[in-house]
Design an enzyme around this catalytic site. Structure first.
Site, PDB file in Angstrom:
ATOM      1  N   GLY A 271       0.208  -7.031  -6.677  1.00 36.98           N
ATOM      2  CA  GLY A 271       0.381  -5.768  -6.956  1.00 36.98           C
ATOM      3  C   GLY A 271       0.268  -5.537  -8.021  1.00 36.98           C
ATOM      4  N   SER A 272       0.863  -4.299  -8.226  1.00 36.90           N
ATOM      5  CA  SER A 272       0.115  -3.510  -9.954  1.00 36.90           C
ATOM      6  C   SER A 272       1.640  -4.291 -10.582  1.00 36.90           C
ATOM      7  CB  SER A 272       0.353  -2.029  -9.896  1.00 36.90           C
ATOM      8  OG  SER A 272       1.374  -1.682  -9.804  1.00 36.90           O
ATOM      9  N   GLU A 299       1.904 -11.869  -9.075  1.00 36.21           N
ATOM     10  CA  GLU A 299      -0.032 -11.812  -9.262  1.00 36.21           C
ATOM     11  C   GLU A 299       0.023 -10.178  -9.509  1.00 36.21           C
ATOM     12  OE1 GLU A 299      -0.749 -14.488 -10.162  1.00 36.21           O
ATOM     13  OE2 GLU A 299       0.381 -15.723  -9.813  1.00 36.21           O
ATOM     14  N   CYS A 333      -8.255  -6.831  -7.658  1.00 32.18           N
ATOM     15  CA  CYS A 333      -7.784  -7.719  -8.718  1.00 32.18           C
ATOM     16  C   CYS A 333      -8.492  -7.927  -9.924  1.00 32.18           C
ATOM     17  CB  CYS A 333      -6.788  -8.081  -8.770  1.00 32.18           C
ATOM     18  SG  CYS A 333      -6.383  -9.931  -7.750  1.00 32.18           S
ATOM     19  N   GLU A 431      -6.844  -1.271 -16.954  1.00 36.67           N
ATOM     20  CA  GLU A 431      -6.726  -0.982 -14.665  1.00 36.67           C
ATOM     21  C   GLU A 431      -7.731  -0.055 -14.404  1.00 36.67           C
ATOM     22  OE1 GLU A 431      -4.226  -3.045 -11.859  1.00 36.67           O
ATOM     23  OE2 GLU A 431      -5.996  -4.397 -11.621  1.00 36.67           O
TER      24      GLU A 431
HETATM   25  P1  NAD Z   1       1.607  -1.248  -5.723  1.00 38.22           P
HETATM   26  O1  NAD Z   1       1.645  -2.280  -7.015  1.00 38.22           O
HETATM   27  O2  NAD Z   1       0.823  -0.270  -5.541  1.00 38.22           O
HETATM   28  O3  NAD Z   1       1.923  -1.618  -4.269  1.00 38.22           O
HETATM   29  C1  NAD Z   1       1.890  -3.336  -3.968  1.00 38.22           C
HETATM   30  C2  NAD Z   1       3.209  -2.868  -3.381  1.00 38.22           C
HETATM   31  O4  NAD Z   1       4.313  -2.947  -4.076  1.00 38.22           O
HETATM   32  C3  NAD Z   1       3.491  -2.521  -1.959  1.00 38.22           C
HETATM   33  O5  NAD Z   1       3.549  -3.230  -0.888  1.00 38.22           O
HETATM   34  C4  NAD Z   1       4.360  -1.637  -2.333  1.00 38.22           C
HETATM   35  O6  NAD Z   1       4.847  -0.132  -0.933  1.00 38.22           O
HETATM   36  C5  NAD Z   1       5.011  -1.884  -3.611  1.00 38.22           C
HETATM   37  N1  NAD Z   1       5.990  -0.897  -4.169  1.00 38.22           N
HETATM   38  C6  NAD Z   1       4.909   0.229  -4.601  1.00 38.22           C
HETATM   39  N2  NAD Z   1       6.734   0.598  -5.307  1.00 38.22           N
HETATM   40  C7  NAD Z   1       7.601   0.048  -5.059  1.00 38.22           C
HETATM   41  C8  NAD Z   1       9.007  -0.125  -6.017  1.00 38.22           C
HETATM   42  N3  NAD Z   1       9.299   0.825  -6.546  1.00 38.22           N
HETATM   43  N4  NAD Z   1       9.401  -0.962  -4.925  1.00 38.22           N
HETATM   44  C9  NAD Z   1       8.966  -2.194  -4.549  1.00 38.22           C
HETATM   45  N5  NAD Z   1       8.079  -2.178  -3.522  1.00 38.22           N
HETATM   46  C10 NAD Z   1       7.397  -1.134  -4.695  1.00 38.22           C
HETATM   47  O7  NAD Z   1      -0.239  -1.944  -5.737  1.00 38.22           O
HETATM   48  P2  NAD Z   1      -1.289  -1.602  -4.482  1.00 38.22           P
HETATM   49  O8  NAD Z   1      -1.767  -0.450  -4.854  1.00 38.22           O
HETATM   50  O9  NAD Z   1      -1.558  -2.540  -3.392  1.00 38.22           O
HETATM   51  O10 NAD Z   1      -2.669  -3.452  -4.954  1.00 38.22           O
HETATM   52  C11 NAD Z   1      -3.388  -2.977  -6.120  1.00 38.22           C
HETATM   53  C12 NAD Z   1      -3.052  -3.798  -7.217  1.00 38.22           C
HETATM   54  O11 NAD Z   1      -2.217  -5.049  -6.977  1.00 38.22           O
HETATM   55  C13 NAD Z   1      -3.625  -3.684  -8.804  1.00 38.22           C
HETATM   56  O12 NAD Z   1      -3.166  -3.650  -9.606  1.00 38.22           O
HETATM   57  C14 NAD Z   1      -4.352  -5.346  -7.971  1.00 38.22           C
HETATM   58  O13 NAD Z   1      -4.424  -5.313 -10.029  1.00 38.22           O
HETATM   59  C15 NAD Z   1      -2.683  -5.917  -7.668  1.00 38.22           C
HETATM   60  N6  NAD Z   1      -3.414  -7.109  -6.798  1.00 38.22           N
HETATM   61  C16 NAD Z   1      -3.428  -8.746  -7.862  1.00 38.22           C
HETATM   62  C17 NAD Z   1      -4.024  -9.615  -7.761  1.00 38.22           C
HETATM   63  C18 NAD Z   1      -3.870 -11.085  -7.535  1.00 38.22           C
HETATM   64  O14 NAD Z   1      -4.122 -11.806  -7.595  1.00 38.22           O
HETATM   65  N7  NAD Z   1      -3.376 -11.103  -9.464  1.00 38.22           N
HETATM   66  C19 NAD Z   1      -4.503  -9.315  -5.976  1.00 38.22           C
HETATM   67  C20 NAD Z   1      -4.309  -8.530  -5.261  1.00 38.22           C
HETATM   68  C21 NAD Z   1      -3.643  -7.429  -5.935  1.00 38.22           C
END
Ligand code: NAD
Length: 549
Positions: A271-272, A299, A333, A431
């Site tokens: 995630g982010s 990641e 990503c 990003e």
């Molecule tokens: P996000 O960080 O908003 O969410 C990811 C997950 O974290 C979700 O399940 C979300 O509900 C959870 N989350 C959010 N806040 C939280 C908290 N405070 N506590 C616990 N869990 C929490 O990311 P997104 O919008 O789902 O995905 C996009 C991001 O993911 C982009 O930054 C992208 O670059 C990254 N990404 C990276 C890869 C990689 O392999 N490097 C692959 C896919 C996506």
């Protein structure tokens, strides 16, 4: 070719990558995908939590809508409260012993069955739910939800099967038998997954489970439906109750409840960057309450680059920018989001690039003529369009194509190219996670200093590519950008990593670089036990040196 025992073992009898179906007009797969899309459009599914193998309908629901048609509700999702969260972690703890006892081979059989189901009868169900829930074209759904997840499951089994032999001690002297037991972590892994890849969502809870951990899977609020379909598939494949628990709900609350349980053994996150950094902090604050030092694998975000040399394949560069920046609306990503182009090359490609962007079709994912669909939700739409409006008002940047957006029916944003004369402008370093590419045009003589700018401009280091014809120029970029990308491409777009071909992950602010889809990731979920068996048991406590002269 390498010739070590480990390499020989990995090369022998390894699986093949799942072939990508083409969905051409008139093809059987296109017909069957379209009828599955119609079927899923005609129902509103109730999505439960799955705890200890049981469906739990909490009555506290959130809806799932179609991003390109946000008035259409696909599902009501029953969100976990604290009671369900605690029950899920307990179910994971209780099921671990039986899961370990079943042995690696039985666990591999479950995940290989998952791969067979997804390659067969479940393929259209999972692809259609991904197209509707996350707004992907048929091709984007196929390479993600079907092929990549099948590959994750098959290759993970292949890698894990050899760990016992790969990691035995080198030496057992006479009278001693040394060995290593490949144990899993003691406890459960919390898998927190992103919206943008159904394959990543399925892999994060299942990779630790293959090694004998149990998991609690917290899916993204923007992919509950497709992720639930994957969960159903795993259960049909024979996943025992409690081994993976599916828990839609607040990420912050689920994390808090997880960390209050001493058996929290690891986090598998994608995630982010901001979310991951917050989670790392919370975990470190909880250490005194935990039985083990948890493994933290994450990641995260990227600001992925394309650097062109004056001597490069101009048409190839144009295609790489179009596909790299705009496929799946730039919500990968790895999406190309900043490009460094020499003035001479820019003079020859810029009009063609803009013309091609003008031809990009955008709309409903069910219309197979579309190359792009909508971005995931209102929050993403507002964030991305914020970047576009600030660029429009900036004196150092100019929007040369696109820049329009409309959220009346779906969250649509035109593919947009910004040209800037400031290599540190906001859209060159942050990003955006949308269909926005920023181009910095440099003087042809400044290739080497531009590589330095590229290396220093952003905190991320996920993917990047270099376009150059001359081997010496490729080498210069390879060295100057050594730590700028965990996945480095030469004369290609920076997206589209394939399992077992380019294991994926980045460093710096982009993650722990544990390479999903490769053996290095799986090794994070084991905690080996070294065993010494003495065959000739000493009977005298005195040592020979203690004898008298
Ligand atoms: P996000 O960080 O908003 O969410 C990811 C997950 O974290 C979700 O399940 C979300 O509900 C959870 N989350 C959010 N806040 C939280 C908290 N405070 N506590 C616990 N869990 C929490 O990311 P997104 O919008 O789902 O995905 C996009 C991001 O993911 C982009 O930054 C992208 O670059 C990254 N990404 C990276 C890869 C990689 O392999 N490097 C692959 C896919 C996506």
């Amino acid at each position: 070719m390498l010739d070590t025992p480990l390499f020989r073992r990995l090369m022998s009898n390894h699986p093949a990558n799942e072939p990508i179906l083409g969905y051409e007009p008139g093809s059987e797969e296109r017909d069957s995908l379209q009828s599955e899309l119609d079927r899923q459009m005609s129902e509103v599914l109730e999505v439960p939590c799955i705890i200890g193998g049981k469906e739990v309908f909490t009555g506290n629901t959130a809806t799932q809508v179609i991003p390109h048609d946000h008035g259409h509700v696909l599902a009501n999702v029953h969100l976990a409260g604290r009671e369900e969260m605690a029950a899920a972690f307990e179910a994971a703890v209780q099921s671990q012993k039986g899961w370990i006892d079943s042995g690696l081979e039985a666990r591999c059989e479950v995940f290989e069955r998952c791969a067979e189901l997804l390659a067969g009868d479940w393929r259209m169900k999972v692809n259609a739910s991904t197209m509707l829930n996350q707004s992907k074209t048929a091709f984007q759904a196929e390479i993600d939800a079907a092929c990549e997840l099948i590959d994750f499951w098959r290759f993970n089994c292949h890698y894990a099967r050899g760990f016992h032999d790969d990691f035995q001690p080198l030496i057992s002297p006479a009278g001693v038998e040394n060995s290593t037991e490949i144990r899993p972590l003691e406890g459960f892994v919390l898998a927190i997954t992103p919206f943008n890849f159904t394959s990543i969502a399925g892999n994060l809870p299942s990779a630790p489970a293959l090694l004998g951990c149990t998991s609690v899977w917290k899916p993204s609020r923007n992919s509950y439906l497709s992720n639930y379909v994957v969960m159903q598939l795993m259960m049909e494949a024979g996943l025992p109750p409690g081994v993976i628990n599916f828990l839609p709900g607040s990420g912050a609350e689920i994390t808090e409840v997880a960390l209050s349980n001493p058996d929290f053994a690891g986090l598998h996150f994608t995630g982010s960057t901001a979310t991951f950094q917050g989670l790392w902090k919370e975990i470190s604050d909880s250490l005194p309450n935990l039985r083990s030092y948890p493994r933290i694998v994450g990641e995260t975000g990227g600001k992925d680059f394309v650097v062109a040399h004056p001597d490069c394949d101009n048409r190839g560069l144009t295609v790489a920018l179009l596909r790299g920046a705009f496929e799946y609306q730039g919500q990968k990503c790895s999406a190309a989001s900043r490009a460094y182009i020499p003035r001479s090359v820019w003079a020859s490609i810029s009009s063609e690039l803009c013309e091609e962007v003008g031809k990009i079709t955008m709309g409903d994912a069910r219309d197979f003529t579309n190359f792009m669909t909508a971005v995931i939700d209102q929050r993403a739409f507002d964030k991305i369009t914020g970047y576009i409006s600030r660029a429009a008002g900036s004196s150092s940047s100019e929007i040369i194509v696109g820049g329009g957006y409309d959220d009346s029916k779906g969250w649509f944003i035109e593919p947009t190219i910004i040209v800037t004369n400031d290599p540190n402008s906001e859209t060159m370093v942050e990003e955006i996670f949308g269909p926005v590419l920023t181009v910095y045009v440099y003087d042809d003589d400044d290739f080497e200093s531009t590589l330095e700018i590229c290396d220093q401009a952003s905190p991320y280091a996920l993917t990047g590519s270099i376009f150059a014809n001359n081997e010496e120029d490729v080498r210069k970029a390879f060295e100057a950008l050594r730590f700028t990308a965990g996945n480095f491409y030469i004369n290609d777009k920076p997206t589209g990593a394939v399992v077992a071909q380019q294991p994926f992950g980045g460093a710096r602010a982009s993650g722990t670089n544990d390479k999903a889809g490769g053996p290095l990731n799986l090794l994070r979920w084991i905690s080996p036990r070294s065993v010494k068996r003495t065959l000739e048991i000493p009977q005298d406590w005195r040592y020979p040196f203690m004898g008298e002269d």
